[in-house]
Design a protein around this motif. Structure first.
Motif, mmCIF file in Angstrom:
data_model
loop_
_atom_site.group_PDB
_atom_site.id
_atom_site.type_symbol
_atom_site.label_atom_id
_atom_site.label_comp_id
_atom_site.label_asym_id
_atom_site.label_seq_id
_atom_site.Cartn_x
_atom_site.Cartn_y
_atom_site.Cartn_z
ATOM 1 N N ILE A 310 33.611 45.759 38.246
ATOM 2 C CA ILE A 310 34.811 45.227 37.594
ATOM 3 C C ILE A 310 34.553 45.329 36.094
ATOM 4 O O ILE A 310 33.651 44.688 35.544
ATOM 5 N N ALA A 315 39.847 45.513 35.002
ATOM 6 C CA ALA A 315 40.099 44.057 34.950
ATOM 7 C C ALA A 315 41.555 43.713 34.596
ATOM 8 O O ALA A 315 42.138 42.815 35.213
ATOM 9 N N ILE A 318 43.917 43.412 37.598
ATOM 10 C CA ILE A 318 43.591 42.517 38.721
ATOM 11 C C ILE A 318 44.617 41.386 38.827
ATOM 12 O O ILE A 318 44.951 40.732 37.835
ATOM 13 N N ILE A 323 37.732 35.599 42.204
ATOM 14 C CA ILE A 323 36.761 36.658 42.499
ATOM 15 C C ILE A 323 35.490 35.969 42.981
ATOM 16 O O ILE A 323 34.911 35.143 42.265
ATOM 17 N N THR A 331 30.544 42.133 37.823
ATOM 18 C CA THR A 331 31.525 42.014 36.737
ATOM 19 C C THR A 331 30.815 42.146 35.390
ATOM 20 O O THR A 331 29.856 41.420 35.122
ATOM 21 N N ALA A 335 34.537 42.504 30.934
ATOM 22 C CA ALA A 335 35.603 42.358 31.943
ATOM 23 C C ALA A 335 35.831 40.881 32.242
ATOM 24 O O ALA A 335 36.973 40.434 32.421
ATOM 25 N N GLU A 336 34.752 40.116 32.268
ATOM 26 C CA GLU A 336 34.873 38.688 32.572
ATOM 27 C C GLU A 336 35.747 37.981 31.534
ATOM 28 O O GLU A 336 36.543 37.105 31.876
ATOM 29 N N LEU A 339 39.264 38.543 32.471
ATOM 30 C CA LEU A 339 39.647 37.802 33.686
ATOM 31 C C LEU A 339 39.843 36.319 33.365
ATOM 32 O O LEU A 339 40.822 35.703 33.810
ATOM 33 N N LYS A 342 42.978 35.625 31.688
ATOM 34 C CA LYS A 342 44.128 35.667 32.614
ATOM 35 C C LYS A 342 44.147 34.459 33.561
ATOM 36 O O LYS A 342 44.995 34.364 34.441
ATOM 37 N N ILE A 344 41.829 33.765 35.855
ATOM 38 C CA ILE A 344 41.234 34.069 37.162
ATOM 39 C C ILE A 344 39.884 33.374 37.265
ATOM 40 O O ILE A 344 39.068 33.442 36.338
ATOM 41 N N ILE A 346 36.105 32.781 38.736
ATOM 42 C CA ILE A 346 35.027 33.640 39.259
ATOM 43 C C ILE A 346 33.939 32.735 39.824
ATOM 44 O O ILE A 346 33.416 31.866 39.113
#
Ligand code: NAD
Length: 427
Positions: A310, A315, A318, A323, A331, A335-336, A339, A342, A344, A346
């Motif tokens: 990822i 990313a 997604i 995740i 990841t 990318a983290e 995320l 957004k 998201i 993890i």
């Protein structure tokens, strides 16, 4: 596999783990001396060894074992047989093992290694000779109270049995019974633990259930996709199915498949068994473009293949809410950031996939006590330990106002820091 893809998976894992470590160390204010100690690996063993192939020719193989830190106990971590295995990958994976063992509250440090090969290119008897000769080359660098390897990508219970047999056969017969347990993840008939095969996937689902409970939602009917349908990917899917969640897409080294009505993990596993592990060609799903896999509309993504999957490229597309990192290092740090921005969530690898090392710990204990434990009891013990770690991560996340990965690191680092503060640094 194309060289470009291999390079993407290889590069950056070490940088990734060090960026995560330094970030956590800054947030918690880790003691400077301990930061220095933990930034280095204790031992890095590289071995080159010859093996005679079936055609009579000799090939030289390169194997690695990196031992990062053993402040909390013997080095512990898997052996991977894959073309991406090199010293940097072994370092990164060994470091992740130190944090993982510490977070789970186990009496272990971290190690990792493997051989840089694609096992698909070798016969079963060649693989046996390669494994045995690698074990011989590692010599006294591994041991049941020193460094205890376990299965990882492309290694399994059979390979652990060969390692165990080679190790005892080359040591004093007096310690035979103890030496057999130089590895965990052995077949049950050779001292393995009932349930170790499914421990990692089971643990992944246990952490997803903790997330579900936290959010007061129902896992039933939730959709998910899985990258990698080997040990971790299959067993995670098997336990997700039991919770009523719906698998809608799978990607592995052979390609990507999709069925919005649902894919039965056990039928897919049977297909893989008959097709050299490949999901491609499964009759009850259509073909999905590899590049579109992570953008699949779903609630949960379970990466359960290799590192650096990822990335900043995929990313942004997604759409999942969660995740759950079955794989190690799937990841990238960059990318983290996307995320988290957004919204998201993890569940970080060192928590999410720790069911494997927890299962290994119970196998090791079972062996030390010369006992045989029941699968029902083993799974309850794994769930208890992983749920306790999940709760510690939540508390740390509230205390330090940080994301789950950094708070998981903090829980692990606090435990190691305390040990160093209490014992000091020899001499
Ligand atoms: P495995 O060898 O059983 O399966 C690996 C899977 O990844 C296969 O389905 C393979 O096709 C797939 N894969 C390989 N290259 C790929 C690619 N380029 N794109 C998509 N898929 C690809 O390995 P495993 O034991 O299931 O391990 C998977 C991950 O879980 C690894 O990151 C490993 O470190 C981690 N892990 C494993 C354990 C364990 O107990 N086995 C424990 C903790 C973490």
């Amino acid at each position: 596999m194309e060289t470009k893809t291999l390079e993407k998976q290889k590069t950056g894992m070490y940088e990734n783990v060090m960026k995560q470590f330094n970030h956590a160390a800054d947030v918690m204010g880790l003691d400077d001396n301990i930061r220095k100690i933990l930034s280095a690996t204790n031992n890095e063993i590289v071995v080159h060894f010859p093996v005679k192939l079936d055609n009579g020719k000799v090939e030289i193989f390169t194997g690695y074992r990196v031992q990062h830190n053993n402040a909390l106990g013997p080095y512990k971590g898997g052996l991977r047989f894959h073309p991406t295995v090199d010293i940097d990958a072994a370092r990164a994976l060994a470091i992740w093992m130190t944090w993982k063992s510490a977070l789970a509250g186990l009496p272990y440090g971290g190690g990792k290694g493997g051989i840089q090969i694609d096992p698909k290119n070798y016969s079963q008897s060649e693989l046996e000779r390669i494994t045995r000769r690698f074990t011989y080359a590692l010599g006294d660098n591994i041991g049941p109270d020193l460094d205890i390897p376990a299965p990882d990508v492309n290694t399994n219970a059979q390979i652990m049995a060969w390692i165990s047999d080679t190790y005892v056969s080359t040591k004093s017969p007096a310690n035979r019974q103890t030496n057999l347990h130089v590895v965990t993840g052995k077949p049950v008939g050779s001292g393995g633990l009932e349930g170790r095969d499914r421990a990692t996937g089971f643990g992944v689902v246990a952490t997803i259930k903790s997330w579900v409970k936290l959010n007061n939602i129902d896992l039933k009917g939730k959709t998910y996709i899985v990258q990698g349908f080997g040990n971790v990917g299959y067993w995670a899917s098997h336990f997700m199915q039991k919770e009523g969640a719906k698998l809608i897409a799978v990607q592995d080294a052979s390609g990507s498949i999709i069925n919005s009505k649902g894919i039965d993990p056990d039928l897919l596993n049977e297909h893989c068994r008959q097709n050299k592990g490949a999901v491609a060609g499964f009759s009850q799903a259509g073909i999905l473009n590899n590049a579109d896999f992570f953008a699949t509309e779903c609630d949960i993504i379970i990466p359960a293949a290799l590192g650096n999957q990822i990335t900043v490229e995929n990313a942004p597309s997604i759409k999942a809410q969660l995740i759950a990192e079955g794989a190690n290092g799937p990841t990238t740090v960059e990318a983290e950031e996307i995320l988290l921005e957004k919204g998201i969530k993890i569940i970080p690898d060192i928590l999410c996939n720790s069911g494997g090392v927890i299962g290994s710990y119970y196998e090791w204990l079972q062996n030390k006590r010369s006992e045989n434990w029941k699968i029902e009891d083993v799974l309850i013990m794994i769930e208890d330990k992983i749920s306790a770690a999940f709760n510690k991560v939540l508390q740390s996340s509230e205390q330090f106002k940080t994301d789950w990965r950094i708070s998981a690191y903090i829980v692990a680092l606090q435990r190691i820091e305390l040990t160093y503060i209490e014992r000091g640094v020899f001499p």
